[in-house]
Design an enzyme around this catalytic site. Sequence first.
Site, PDB file in Angstrom:
ATOM      1  N   LYS A 181     -16.718   7.663 -18.008  1.00 23.01           N
ATOM      2  CA  LYS A 181     -16.296   6.569 -17.539  1.00 23.01           C
ATOM      3  C   LYS A 181     -17.548   5.685 -17.334  1.00 23.01           C
ATOM      4  O   LYS A 181     -18.083   5.717 -16.229  1.00 23.01           O
ATOM      5  CB  LYS A 181     -15.358   6.709 -16.359  1.00 23.01           C
ATOM      6  N   GLU A 257     -24.967  11.278  -6.842  1.00 22.55           N
ATOM      7  CA  GLU A 257     -26.236  10.350  -6.547  1.00 22.55           C
ATOM      8  C   GLU A 257     -25.604   9.008  -6.107  1.00 22.55           C
ATOM      9  O   GLU A 257     -25.383   8.044  -6.636  1.00 22.55           O
ATOM     10  CB  GLU A 257     -26.929  10.419  -7.733  1.00 22.55           C
ATOM     11  N   CYS A 291     -31.849   2.747  -8.045  1.00 17.54           N
ATOM     12  CA  CYS A 291     -31.412   3.290  -6.663  1.00 17.54           C
ATOM     13  C   CYS A 291     -32.796   3.532  -5.783  1.00 17.54           C
ATOM     14  O   CYS A 291     -32.510   3.778  -4.729  1.00 17.54           O
ATOM     15  CB  CYS A 291     -30.418   4.381  -6.802  1.00 17.54           C
ATOM     16  N   GLU A 392     -27.994  -1.473   2.151  1.00 20.52           N
ATOM     17  CA  GLU A 392     -28.571  -1.436   0.737  1.00 20.52           C
ATOM     18  C   GLU A 392     -28.087  -2.837   0.017  1.00 20.52           C
ATOM     19  O   GLU A 392     -27.064  -3.292   0.172  1.00 20.52           O
ATOM     20  CB  GLU A 392     -28.027  -0.277  -0.240  1.00 20.52           C
TER      21      GLU A 392
END
Length: 488
Positions: A181, A257, A291, A392
């Site tokens: 996906k 992750e 990331c 973040e």
Amino acid sequence: MASNQNILNFINGEYTEGTLGKTWENICPLDGEIISRVHEAGKAEVDAAVRAAHRALNGPWGKMSPQDRADTLYRVADGITARFDEFLKAEIADTGKPSSLASHIDIPRGAANFKIFADVIRSIGAEFFETVTPDGQEAINYAVRRPKGVIGVICPWNLPLLLMTWKVGPALACGNTVIVKPSEETPTTATLLGEVMNDAGVPEGVYNVVHGFGPGSAGEMLTQHPSVDAITFTGETATGEAIMKNAAVGVRDVSFELGGKNPAIIYGDCDFDATVDGMSRAVFANCGQVCLNTERVYVERPIYNDFVEALKAKAESFKRGDPFDKATNQGPLISQEHRDKVLGYYERGNNDAKVVTGGGVPDMDGAYGKGSWVEPTIWTDLEEDHPNVAEEIFGPCCHIRPFDKDEEAVELANNSPYGLATSIWTQDIKRANVTARSVNVGITWVNCWFLRDLRTPFGGSKQSGIGREGGQHSLEFYTEMTNVCVKL
Ligand code: NAD
């Protein structure tokens, strides 16, 4: 970058619009143009993909020898390389990232991810014990690795082909079948890969792609599907929590992750110019949407002022615009929605911080004026609990703070619920190693950033992830071990 392409689901080796009859517009972040219409998968398509994946698992793919599987994955890698320009253009249209980046990282790594795990699977052995019990019975024990089954692969938008194949490569090498996906923002390269799979002779049903969103859509349907045996996910921590709740039903395994708020520690004895170069990449590469990017920079006080000035010069040197111009080294953010989020942090920074550079939207010529561009931005003088330092952001920005003692730098670096990656910059090898063992993260770079060897363990600690993938470590998630005990 306007186009009227249709992006279809790929199920059982065939492209299909699906039964929902719903599409969404895929927008290019460079200029806001519609580049394609994406056909959304519904429950019928997710069910069909899961059935196809099980058939392939119990059929030709499951019966193929590891050697033949590895050869097939080499052909997939070669197929990506043969169509390099098509993949490159598709990734650039979806993400806006410069060709200088995508042609060096995204597409080559997309191919390499198949070869490295084909090599791993060719070379693994089995654990073996000779057993003698206290009452004198003798046996041999050996542990074989079997595929885990049908794997749901849910992907983000920041490095679409790279991060998707990072999971599909080992999953297929281990004999599993997959349903991918892709992110709703970047559906194209995963779809194109279906053609490469067919051309490489990958049996139908081994690689499936369903398009959609998260809650109430294909992402959630896949994670809730009782016949999906395990889920590997890269994306935000909050999404990981939602997926984990769904995976708990049926006690299905997950590999995550997730997000980060990565610190860098820069000691006064570093190679200054190399450190500034490295940190310029660590903070601003891919417009801050990796990331592993650094958003918290801790600099030893004697070089603090010089470092802030040098990174400011780097931030102001980026060239934006035509992604195919070799000199372009900054792209836009992925979408206007993500830009709004990042600009929210910029506004807080403008109010609360000393803004060293940036803090707004650059002037862009012509069609690029409608793209989702932001200025690279540096802040100082914020407290550690300020949202810009604690959360973040996923944009081209960082906060820089001075420190006096090594222990203080480590304490600041560890003061986060995340634990993905760090970089340490010093010429003192002992200092580097002591610090590297003290920062609670999954990945530490010394005097470099994002220097990858795909055989090494990759993943995050704390809220940055569950599990490690890479080389032999990927086998832990993508296989089940069965111990066979044979009495002699
Ligand atoms: P996201 O979590 O918003 O979306 C990722 C994927 O999950 C998309 O395909 C989305 O459709 C799907 N999704 C969303 N909600 C879902 C749900 N409830 N159930 C099932 N699927 C769902 O992440 P993003 O915005 O695409 O990517 C950016 C994030 O990814 C950042 O937080 C970044 O740090 C993280 N990331 C981490 C790594 C790593 O290796 N640790 C790598 C890249 C990106």
